[in-house]
Design a protein around this motif. Structure first.
Motif, PDB file in Angstrom:
ATOM      1  N   UNK A 171    -164.815 -55.012  20.501  1.00  0.00           N
ATOM      2  CA  UNK A 171    -164.111 -53.925  20.549  1.00  0.00           C
ATOM      3  C   UNK A 171    -164.074 -53.324  22.029  1.00  0.00           C
ATOM      4  N   UNK A 172    -164.846 -53.993  22.854  1.00  0.00           N
ATOM      5  CA  UNK A 172    -165.027 -53.589  24.362  1.00  0.00           C
ATOM      6  C   UNK A 172    -163.663 -53.495  25.049  1.00  0.00           C
ATOM      7  N   UNK A 173    -162.873 -54.755  24.879  1.00  0.00           N
ATOM      8  CA  UNK A 173    -161.673 -54.902  25.580  1.00  0.00           C
ATOM      9  C   UNK A 173    -160.776 -53.993  25.092  1.00  0.00           C
ATOM     10  N   UNK A 174    -160.759 -53.468  23.758  1.00  0.00           N
ATOM     11  CA  UNK A 174    -159.720 -52.481  23.476  1.00  0.00           C
ATOM     12  C   UNK A 174    -159.983 -51.129  24.030  1.00  0.00           C
ATOM     13  N   UNK A 175    -161.415 -50.773  23.974  1.00  0.00           N
ATOM     14  CA  UNK A 175    -161.750 -49.503  24.439  1.00  0.00           C
ATOM     15  C   UNK A 175    -161.415 -49.472  25.973  1.00  0.00           C
ATOM     16  N   UNK A 176    -161.658 -50.728  26.797  1.00  0.00           N
ATOM     17  CA  UNK A 176    -161.478 -50.535  28.207  1.00  0.00           C
ATOM     18  C   UNK A 176    -159.798 -50.376  28.347  1.00  0.00           C
ATOM     19  N   UNK A 177    -159.104 -50.890  27.582  1.00  0.00           N
ATOM     20  CA  UNK A 177    -157.475 -50.795  27.667  1.00  0.00           C
ATOM     21  C   UNK A 177    -157.161 -49.264  27.511  1.00  0.00           C
ATOM     22  N   UNK A 178    -157.697 -48.495  26.338  1.00  0.00           N
ATOM     23  CA  UNK A 178    -157.508 -47.429  26.045  1.00  0.00           C
ATOM     24  C   UNK A 178    -158.089 -46.435  27.095  1.00  0.00           C
ATOM     25  N   UNK A 179    -159.275 -46.666  27.725  1.00  0.00           N
ATOM     26  CA  UNK A 179    -159.604 -45.840  28.800  1.00  0.00           C
ATOM     27  C   UNK A 179    -158.753 -45.883  29.919  1.00  0.00           C
ATOM     28  N   UNK A 180    -158.381 -46.989  30.572  1.00  0.00           N
ATOM     29  CA  UNK A 180    -157.501 -47.491  31.473  1.00  0.00           C
ATOM     30  C   UNK A 180    -156.140 -46.770  31.139  1.00  0.00           C
ATOM     31  N   UNK A 181    -155.461 -46.541  30.052  1.00  0.00           N
ATOM     32  CA  UNK A 181    -154.280 -45.889  29.829  1.00  0.00           C
ATOM     33  C   UNK A 181    -154.446 -44.476  30.020  1.00  0.00           C
ATOM     34  N   UNK A 182    -155.513 -43.960  29.483  1.00  0.00           N
ATOM     35  CA  UNK A 182    -156.068 -42.441  29.709  1.00  0.00           C
ATOM     36  C   UNK A 182    -156.069 -42.026  31.122  1.00  0.00           C
ATOM     37  N   UNK A 183    -156.781 -42.737  31.869  1.00  0.00           N
ATOM     38  CA  UNK A 183    -156.969 -42.747  33.353  1.00  0.00           C
ATOM     39  C   UNK A 183    -155.835 -42.646  34.128  1.00  0.00           C
ATOM     40  N   UNK A 184    -154.994 -43.759  33.659  1.00  0.00           N
ATOM     41  CA  UNK A 184    -153.670 -43.677  34.314  1.00  0.00           C
ATOM     42  C   UNK A 184    -152.785 -42.501  33.919  1.00  0.00           C
ATOM     43  N   UNK A 185    -152.779 -41.842  32.869  1.00  0.00           N
ATOM     44  CA  UNK A 185    -152.245 -40.827  32.119  1.00  0.00           C
ATOM     45  C   UNK A 185    -152.752 -39.462  32.859  1.00  0.00           C
ATOM     46  N   UNK A 186    -154.099 -39.513  33.325  1.00  0.00           N
ATOM     47  CA  UNK A 186    -154.469 -38.388  33.890  1.00  0.00           C
ATOM     48  C   UNK A 186    -154.155 -38.432  35.423  1.00  0.00           C
ATOM     49  N   UNK A 187    -154.109 -39.390  35.996  1.00  0.00           N
ATOM     50  CA  UNK A 187    -153.771 -39.663  37.459  1.00  0.00           C
ATOM     51  C   UNK A 187    -152.304 -39.309  37.644  1.00  0.00           C
ATOM     52  N   UNK A 188    -151.302 -39.693  36.633  1.00  0.00           N
ATOM     53  CA  UNK A 188    -150.048 -39.224  37.032  1.00  0.00           C
ATOM     54  C   UNK A 188    -150.004 -37.676  36.886  1.00  0.00           C
ATOM     55  N   UNK A 189    -150.786 -36.986  35.781  1.00  0.00           N
ATOM     56  CA  UNK A 189    -150.789 -35.576  35.781  1.00  0.00           C
ATOM     57  C   UNK A 189    -151.325 -34.820  36.951  1.00  0.00           C
ATOM     58  N   UNK A 190    -152.093 -35.390  37.388  1.00  0.00           N
ATOM     59  CA  UNK A 190    -152.880 -34.804  38.616  1.00  0.00           C
ATOM     60  C   UNK A 190    -151.846 -35.001  39.973  1.00  0.00           C
ATOM     61  N   UNK A 191    -151.003 -36.012  39.814  1.00  0.00           N
ATOM     62  CA  UNK A 191    -150.057 -36.213  40.916  1.00  0.00           C
ATOM     63  C   UNK A 191    -148.923 -35.323  41.011  1.00  0.00           C
ATOM     64  N   UNK A 192    -148.715 -35.016  39.467  1.00  0.00           N
ATOM     65  CA  UNK A 192    -147.521 -33.912  39.092  1.00  0.00           C
ATOM     66  C   UNK A 192    -147.821 -32.755  39.622  1.00  0.00           C
ATOM     67  N   UNK A 193    -149.133 -32.591  39.252  1.00  0.00           N
ATOM     68  CA  UNK A 193    -149.732 -30.924  39.629  1.00  0.00           C
ATOM     69  C   UNK A 193    -149.904 -30.775  41.225  1.00  0.00           C
ATOM     70  N   UNK A 194    -150.459 -31.815  41.864  1.00  0.00           N
ATOM     71  CA  UNK A 194    -150.505 -31.875  43.369  1.00  0.00           C
ATOM     72  C   UNK A 194    -149.233 -31.523  44.011  1.00  0.00           C
ATOM     73  N   UNK A 195    -147.944 -32.213  43.439  1.00  0.00           N
ATOM     74  CA  UNK A 195    -146.732 -32.225  44.113  1.00  0.00           C
ATOM     75  C   UNK A 195    -146.049 -30.539  43.656  1.00  0.00           C
ATOM     76  N   UNK A 196    -146.565 -30.287  42.647  1.00  0.00           N
ATOM     77  CA  UNK A 196    -145.981 -28.924  42.118  1.00  0.00           C
ATOM     78  C   UNK A 196    -146.568 -27.851  42.841  1.00  0.00           C
ATOM     79  N   UNK A 197    -147.799 -27.775  42.895  1.00  0.00           N
ATOM     80  CA  UNK A 197    -148.719 -26.667  43.359  1.00  0.00           C
ATOM     81  C   UNK A 197    -149.476 -27.011  44.770  1.00  0.00           C
ATOM     82  N   UNK A 198    -148.710 -26.334  45.872  1.00  0.00           N
ATOM     83  CA  UNK A 198    -149.073 -26.744  47.106  1.00  0.00           C
ATOM     84  C   UNK A 198    -150.637 -25.869  47.364  1.00  0.00           C
ATOM     85  N   UNK A 199    -150.908 -26.242  48.578  1.00  0.00           N
ATOM     86  CA  UNK A 199    -152.354 -25.550  49.257  1.00  0.00           C
ATOM     87  C   UNK A 199    -152.182 -24.398  49.497  1.00  0.00           C
ATOM     88  N   UNK A 200    -153.346 -23.542  49.635  1.00  0.00           N
ATOM     89  CA  UNK A 200    -153.244 -22.020  49.682  1.00  0.00           C
ATOM     90  C   UNK A 200    -152.874 -21.812  51.245  1.00  0.00           C
TER      91      UNK A 200
END
Length: 647
Positions: free
Chosen positions: A223-252
């Protein structure tokens, strides 16, 4: 027969020592004693019970003789023999006619001769003197003389003969006998005997741990390989969300939104512009004025009124001092104030230009940070690919190692099963040895418990007698009668001593003085309140005057603030600001170009990942098939080993 009567007397003394008159009933005690003496002959048992019950019944008569005897000869006698003397006195007084002189003499000779001689001589010498007088105080004198004193006097000659015999035996026992001459007897040599060897303590048999069954995970895909793939997909989604927030919300620091102060100024300008447009002015009442002087009365407490009054008085004094200085020839600060105002306007322009430059520099740094982030992501992807390849190699090595360990475990199980057969006999010997130790310990504990119960029972009986004596003392009534007079003093002969009536009169005078003092304090407090109220009203009048003057000053300040808005429009025309704006546009274009390059790379990487994934799945399937073949070959050997362990 003498020894039998002597043993019966000893049994009777034991029973009499056990009986306590304050806590036990005689009938219950006699029933318990008869149950304990069931193994004896009926005649002997009746003799013991009659003697014990008779001693308890005539205890007062016997205590007269025994107490006097111990008072005279108590230093040479033991308190434990008291019951024995009481039984001899009872037999001589009440049972001598039925028992006979021969049996009585046998009983006396069976017991300690010296003690019996001293007791009987004391009893018969004092019988007709003070013993008869004490017995007459308890019972009727005629009954005592007829039934007890006269029979004892008839037996007096025979008792004297018995006392002479006892004295002769005492003299014979006291003569020193010559010791026979001892001859030498040969003795064996005292050679040291070999010590018996102690049995060695049996060694502790190590208990075999239960063999863990083969986990089901060996027959499944990891199950390790399957869990690693799921963790990768979740991290990729989080990175895309953070990038989208960084583009939408600018610095103070580069926040393009306007501040509240600028929003207020813009709203005022819009209202002024709308006020100039007069649509359907005939029916409309017009917009409300923006500058309203809402002078509502503020409720203040006394402390706030005094504080504000003192502040305004201080300001008035300062203004008067300034006017006096001007009248004396001091310089007018109007020119200095004008210069100060111009310099402040210049500083304000510089400050606005600095703010605009900082704003643009912040946006430029944001664009540069986004570009650096994309470069780091590409580098991380390459490192992750290398980690995947290393992990696949480690998993192959781990599978080979597991197969080797299973073979070693099978050999170890076979060796341990052979060793268990020889350990059963040692276990049985150890169990028998432990059972013998437990029996010995249980017998000792029962004996200790019995002794502890006897000691506790004696302690409880002693405490019960003490409690009865304390309750009898407390039950006696205490009568205290004392008359009280208000006009008399206590009689302690003190300087300030007085009677109760005088004390009440003095207290009444003190109370009247306290009431007069309280009335005076109330009047003084009312006067102070009235003066304070007048002072507060005067202070309120001065506060209202100063507030009106401050309202006029604030209106003039608002007009000056409107004039400062023109300086902000000049700040945007600075050369440095224009250069920074151009640089910002260049960075934004470069960032858009990098985004397009990344999107193209992502498509190619997805195709390569799908190809590598299919190759990995094939390699894992081959490994599983090889493991299944190996397990099927070794399965009959494992089953036979398990059956051997169960037997």
């Amino acid at each position: 027969m003498a020894s039998s009567y002597g043993s019966l007397v000893k049994e009777a003394t034991v029973l009499l020592n056990k009986f306590t008159a304050g806590r036990q009933c005689l009938d219950d005690f006699m029933e318990d004693a008869s149950k304990d003496l069931q193994h004896m002959d009926t005649q002997h048992k009746r003799f013991i019970l009659d003697v014990v019950s008779g001693c308890v019944e005539y205890k007062k008569l016997l205590d007269v003789v025994i107490n006097a005897f111990y008072g005279q000869n108590g230093k040479c006698l033991s308190r434990g023999d008291r019951s024995q003397f009481a039984i001899i006195c009872y037999l001589a007084t009440f049972v001598l006619d039925d028992l006979g002189l021969q049996s009585f003499s046998n009983i006396v000779k069976f017991l300690d001769i010296k003690k019996m001689h001293t007791f009987l001589s004391f009893f018969f010498t004092n019988l007709t003197t003070w013993i008869q007088e004490e017995w007459n105080n308890i019972y009727d004198a005629a009954y005592v003389e007829k039934h007890w004193i006269d029979p004892l006097l008839r037996w007096r000659p025979e008792i004297d003969i018995l006392l002479d015999q006892l004295a002769v035996k005492m003299c014979r026992g006291s003569q020193v006998k010559k010791a026979p001459i001892k001859t030498t007897d040969p003795q064996e040599f005292s050679l040291t005997k070999p010590k018996t060897r102690s049995l060695p303590m049996p060694e502790l048999i190590p208990q075999q741990e239960k063999h863990k069954p083969v986990p089901n995970s060996t027959y499944r895909a990891p199950k390790e390989m399957q869990m690693i793939e799921e963790i990768k997909q979740r991290n990729h989604q989080k990175a895309e969300e953070l990038l989208y927030e960084a583009n939408m919300k600018q610095f103070r620091c580069v926040n393009p939104h306007k501040s509240e102060n600028t929003k207020k100024v813009i709203s005022q300008l819009k209202e002024e512009y709308d006020s100039k447009l007069k649509f359907s002015s005939v029916h409309s009442s017009g917009p409300p004025s923006s500058n309203k002087n809402n002078i509502w009365p503020i409720k203040l407490n006394s402390a706030a009124i005094l504080r504000q009054g003192a502040l305004y008085d201080r300001k008035v004094e300062e203004e008067l001092q300034r006017m006096e200085r001007l009248m004396e020839g001091a310089r007018e600060p109007s020119s200095f104030l004008q210069w100060q105002k111009e310099m402040r306007e210049k500083d304000l322009q510089d400050e606005l230009a600095k703010i605009e430059r900082r704003h643009l520099e912040g946006r430029i740094s944001y664009e540069e940070a986004a570009m650096a982030r994309t470069r780091i992501m590409a580098r991380n992807q390459k490192a992750a690919q290398l980690k995947k390849e290393e992990k696949a190699q480690l998993m192959r090595r781990y599978a080979e190692k597991r197969l080797q360990e299973e073979k070693e475990m099978r050999d170890l199980v076979q060796q341990v099963a052979e060793g268990h057969k020889s350990s059963k006999a040692a276990k049985e010997k150890l169990q028998k040895f432990k059972q013998s130790i437990v029996k010995e310990v249980s017998e000792q504990s029962r004996e200790l418990l019995r002794q502890a119960l006897e000691e506790a029972q004696a302690e409880l009986s002693r405490k019960f007698e003490i409690i009865c004596e304390i309750r009898a003392i407390e039950s006696l009534p205490h009568i205290r009668v004392k008359n009280f007079d208000n006009t008399e003093t206590a009689g302690h002969e003190l300087l300030g001593e007085m009677s109760m009536a005088e004390l009440k009169e003095r207290l009444a005078l003190v109370k009247e003085a306290q009431q007069m003092e309280q009335q005076e304090k109330r009047e003084h407090i009312l006067e102070e309140k009235q003066s304070k109220k007048q002072l507060l009203l005067e202070q309120l009048d001065t506060i209202n005057l100063h507030r009106r003057a401050l309202a006029q000053a604030t209106a003039s300040r608002k007009e000056e603030r409107k004039a400062t808005l023109g300086f902000r429009q000049v700040a945007t025309q600075d050369e440095r600001v224009l250069a920074l704006q151009k640089k910002l546009e260049e960075k934004q274009q470069e960032r858009q170009r990098l985004k397009q390059i990344e999107s193209n790379k992502a498509k190619t990487s997805e195709q390569a990942a799908a190809h590598t994934k299919s190759l990995k799945e094939k390699s894992w399937e081959d490994l599983e098939l090889s493991l299944e073949r190996h397990i099927q070959k070794e399965a009959p050997y494992v089953v036979s080993q398990r059956e051997a362990l169960k037997t």
